[in-house]
Structure formats: C-alpha cells, structure tokens
Write a protein that holds these residues in place. Structure first.
Motif, short mmCIF file in Angstrom:
data_model
loop_
_atom_site.label_atom_id
_atom_site.label_comp_id
_atom_site.label_asym_id
_atom_site.label_seq_id
_atom_site.Cartn_x
_atom_site.Cartn_y
_atom_site.Cartn_z
N LEU A 105 62.99 -41.24 40.24
CA LEU A 105 61.64 -41.59 39.79
C LEU A 105 61.37 -40.86 38.49
O LEU A 105 61.64 -39.66 38.38
N GLU A 109 56.55 -43.04 36.08
CA GLU A 109 56.32 -43.85 37.28
C GLU A 109 55.38 -43.13 38.25
O GLU A 109 54.54 -43.78 38.89
N ILE A 122 56.41 -49.61 43.49
CA ILE A 122 57.43 -48.82 42.81
C ILE A 122 58.44 -48.25 43.81
O ILE A 122 59.65 -48.43 43.66
#
Length: 382
Positions: A105, A109, A122
C-alpha cells in the motif's frame, strides 16, 4: 512496525480490519474457488500446534487378529497366533512449512481511505491480487514431481513409490513421513507406467526400441488394455486392492478428462455429471460412483518444451486415483492466513503487509491410491 489508522473507522487499524474481514475470505477462496481437491482437503483441514505434524499410519496388516479359540501364543502344541515382533502401524512425521504472500500500500492510497467504501475498493483489489498469487503458487505445486525445497508436500510426492525429490542441485530427497519406502515396501503407492500396458504403442526413439508412452490412439481403442475406460478400471482396482475402499476422486489433465467424457458419452456408461462436484460449485464426471475432475495445473508439472526438445514432452500425462480419507491438510492455529502489521519501507512511501500460513499436506496410507503415468497429454491443449 506501523499501525495505520484510516479515516472513517474510528480507532481501528488497517491491519486489524484486513485480518478481521479479508483473511477469512482469502483462506476460503484459495482452497475452494478453483481446485476441487484443495476444496475437499480444506473442508476437513486439521489443526496442529507442535513442531511436527505426526499422524498414525493407517495400514491394516498388524498380523495379530484371529478367529475362534486361538488366544494363546503359537507353539508346537498350539494353534494360536504369532504376534508381530515389530508393529508396522507406526506414525508418520511431516515437517510443516511456511507459505508467505504480501501486498503493498502506498502512502497516497492510505490517504484516500477516508470511508468504508474507499477502504473496500482499495484493499479488496490488493487482497484479490494476493489471492491469485497464493492460489497459483499452491495449485502449481500440488502435482509437481520435483518441488522446490520447503514447499508444501505435493500430491505427486505423497502418492508415489518412493521419496520426494526436490528441484535443487545437488540432489536432495525426503522420505514421505520419515518412512523409508525402500525397506518398508508397504509404504508405496501403486504407480502404473507404459511397461504395465502391453498394448501401448507410443514410440519416441529412433530407431524404435519399444513403446515409451500410451498414445492417443491407444486410449481410444476399446480392444486394447490401454483403452481409457480400461485404464480407469485398472487404476480403481489398484487403489482399492489394499483396503477394499474405492478412491473417491480421480484427477487428470483437461485433455484426458475430455477424452474420458467423450468415451463415457459414446457408450452411455455412468452418469456424465457428478452431483458432489456440482454441489461444491465445480464441473465433474462420475464413473462407478467416483468423481472425475480436470486440473490443468497438472500440465504445468509435465515435462516442458526445452531446446533441444525433451523426448517426453506431451507424453508424460498422469491420472491420480485418490482416496481423500487418507490425505489431509494441516494448519497451525497461530498462522492460518494471519496478516502481520504493516511495515513501512524506509526508502519509499510504501507499506507492506505479509500474510502467513504454516502447515502442510500429509498422507496416512499411501497404498490406498493409484497413479497412472506415461499418458499422451499435449501441453498446448488448453
């Protein structure tokens, strides 16, 4: 270690959310979504917490059972029984191994995760990609005849006539369950090759020196002992010879599966659809009450096309006759698709989260199965 708190979730950390909501789904999908054999093993998976996975060997040859009034020990004046000097019903020990995957990640994000839906979008995509990677790793190893060191025990190694040979130089082998099949000959799976089928005609060598594989025409000729339905019958007979129990699953490459389907349909033998597979969400055949499924990952385990071309490319297909009563999947309760904390990379705006599972595949009776090898199975069929 980083404990990322995302907006819109109160004080909940991202690691905790992933562990709670995504890891159970990951565990289910990897072992249930695409591979019937893994789905069956997962449905009856066991838990261990020790340093080894120790299982009893289920082999019915103790030599200490009698009928009638023969309870005394046998001697010159007795019709009693002679107990075995060494009980072969020993235990088999398997070493667990770790399967690890991870996803990344970015800091950007995490800043976008300002609502439950954003988190779902996500993280859901990240976990889906992780699932595909883990699923591919597990599935391609399942039928490997030369697995990498520390991989899960493949079915191809557990159900064989000898030790597991690893893909490493110098050569390294491991006795299945710690039992040497060369001395304990009862600890072997019946493996039938081209030499066990007198009507095989597949020839590789020039000049010809005898059959090297069971050709496509051999499997389509009802007059030969290589006819695919006769091969199935012989595999079933060998699998049930020791316990009297028929295998409950037959696994083969897609090409051989389609050949079986064609022959069953032409001669109207058996039901063309497996009820059990349909209830599990898979497509399968049924022959003599035994489910037949195709697993194209078996083709990955075949000889590759190399330069110069390998002589057995396309000619080393296999059929596995498996009694799942004697095959098991074990997981450690402390690492059963467990997500670690997020770790921040010191050289980039990236966080990494690892997912661990610790366990292995084991077998408790190697003789209650059968393998047929040296069958024509083209790599480019599907």
């Amino acid at each position: 270690m980083s404990n990322i708190v995302v907006s819109g979730t109160g004080s909940a950390s991202l690691s905790a959310l992933i562990q709670q909501y995504y890891m159970p789904v990951l565990y289910d999908n990897i072992f249930k979504k695409s591979h019937p054999l893994l789905a069956i093993l997962k449905s009856k998976a066991k838990t261990f917490n020790g340093r080894e996975i120790v299982v009893p060997v289920e082999y019915a040859d103790g030599g200490a059972s009698v009928f009638g009034n023969k309870h005394g020990l046998a001697n010159s004046g007795s019709a009693g029984y002679t107990p075995a000097l060494a009980d072969i019903a020993k235990t088999a020990s398997f070493n667990p191994t770790m399967l690890t995957g991870h996803f990344l990640l970015t800091k950007e994000e995490t800043l976008l995760m300002n609502s439950p839906q954003a988190i779902k979008n996500i993280v859901g995509a990240k976990v889906a990609n992780l699932q595909k990677g883990l699923e591919k790793k597990v599935a391609e190893n399942l039928f490997s005849t030369s697995p990498e060191v520390d991989a899960f025990n493949p079915i191809a190694g557990l159900l064989s006539a000898g030790a597991i040979s690893y893909n490493i130089s110098p050569a390294q082998t491991s006795h299945v369950g710690g039992i040497d099949a060369s001395s304990d000959t009862w600890w072997k799976t019946p493996v039938l090759g081209v030499g066990d089928f007198s009507d095989a005609s597949g020839e590789n060598d020039s000049p010809a020196n005898g059959a090297d594989y069971v050709a496509e025409s051999d499997m389509q000729d009802p007059s030969k002992n290589t006819y695919i339905l006769r091969v199935l019958a012989r595999g079933i007979a060998n699998a049930k010879a020791q316990t009297g129990e028929s295998p409950d699953l037959i696994v083969c490459p897609q090409y051989i599966y389609d050949l079986i389907e064609s022959e069953l349909g032409e001669h109207k033998r058996g039901s063309l659809e497996s009820d059990r597979m349909a209830k599990m969400g898979f497509v399968g055949l049924s022959y003599r009450g035994i489910d037949i499924i195709a697993d194209q990952d078996m083709v990955t385990a075949q000889q590759p096309v190399v330069s110069p071309a390998n002589a057995m490319t396309n000619k080393d297909g296999r059929i596995y006759f498996i009694n799942t009563e004697y095959t098991h999947m074990f997981f450690n309760s402390g690492a059963k698709f467990t997500a670690s904390d997020m770790i921040e990379d010191t050289q980039s705006n990236t966080f990494v989260q690892k997912v661990h599972t610790y366990g292995n595949l084991v077998v408790t009776n190697r003789k209650a199965h059968c393998v047929v090898k040296d069958l024509y199975s083209p790599l480019d069929y599907a």
